[in-house]
Design a protein around this motif. Structure first.
Motif: not given
Length: 293
Positions: A7, A12, A22, A262, A270, A273
């Motif tokens: 991440y 993001f 996430y 993602a 995301r 995905e």
């Protein structure tokens, strides 16, 4: 093959709710680990290769953020890809890493370190850019020495770091060490992985022939150092839309772990995905291993 995800808050954003969502979703999907990158500081004109990094990219501190992620999850392992080791003092870092590992009950187990590629970043933290490789080697040794040391203390006299009977507690959860993987895109990084690392995580822009050379060099360096070349883990970047055939081809090359990102700009997409990838590779059925290592 194990599967992890990364991440990047630089792209993001550093929204805590989105980061936690996430990470929790990745855990629910069966991903082995959650990775974060690092830049300590940026500046106008900073570039990786031909790509200039906008100086306002919000890179979070990876260890602080991983501690936050640990509190929001239960099983997923915590990783860095990569932590810029020469820009951290190993005495302080040993404490920080052990603390995250203890508080997460043994999940700070995919630390990957690199030397950094931005000269201005090195200058900002008072490190000679030309010595960052040697500094990294010493730092790895100091970290392991501190984690393994007992109440009598440990000493070290190197080019960059000097220890005089230092005692560092707590130790990592249930252990006196943490795995240290080496990341990078150079043959020097491959040699470092073989000589000192628990695995190699090469960069994503290498040509296939150079990748093969570097992984062979890592294994050769391990053997020359009296270490087991077969014990080296081999982590690679992958794409969120990769096919099972592509994964099989990488496994045939000796790859043991894939880290995927993602790509959607929308947070909900995301997560979709991640779900699609997990379904494609049956991660919820245990293909992507989780839990302390």
């Amino acid at each position: 093959m194990r599967f992890a995800t990364s991440y990047n808050t630089a792209y993001f954003g550093a929204d805590p709710d989105q980061i936690a969502a996430y990470a929790r979703h990745a855990e629910e999907c069966g991903f082995e680990a959650f990775y974060l990158p690092e830049h300590v500081v940026l500046y106008p004109g900073a570039a990786v290769g031909s790509f200039e990094l906008p100086p306002t990219l919000p890179y979070v501190d990876p260890l602080d953020c991983l501690s936050f992620v640990a509190a929001a999850t239960d099983r997923i392992l915590l990783g860095t890809g990569v932590l810029l080791l020469p820009y951290h003092h190993p005495v302080v870092l040993a404490k920080r890493l052990a603390t995250v590992d203890v508080l997460s009950k043994g999940r700070m187990r995919l630390l990957t370190v690199g030397v950094g590629s931005l000269p201005g970043e090195a200058r900002a933290v008072g490190v000679d850019f030309g010595t960052r490789g040697r500094r990294t080697d010493e730092a790895i040794d100091v970290l392991r020495l501190l984690w393994a040391g007992g109440e009598e203390g440990v000493s070290y006299d190197g080019e960059f770091f000097t220890l005089d009977r230092l005692v560092s507690f707590p130790k990592p959860h249930g252990s006196t060490s943490l795995p240290i993987h080496v990341g990078g895109s150079s043959r020097a990084a491959a040699r470092r992985a073989g000589q000192r690392g628990d695995g190699y995580f090469p960069g994503g822009a290498l040509a296939p022939h150079e990748r093969e050379i570097q992984m062979n060099l890592a294994r050769q360096s391990a053997a020359e150092a009296g270490r087991d070349p077969a014990a080296l883990e081999y982590t690679r970047w992958g794409s969120i839309d990769m096919t099972p055939e592509k994964v099989e081809a990488l496994a045939a090359q000796g790859v043991t772990r894939l880290v995927v990102n993602a790509t959607a700009t929308d947070p909900a997409q995301r997560l979709d995905e991640l779900s699609a990838f997990a379904e494609r590779f049956a991660l919820r059925d245990g293909v992507g291993s989780t839990g302390p290592r």
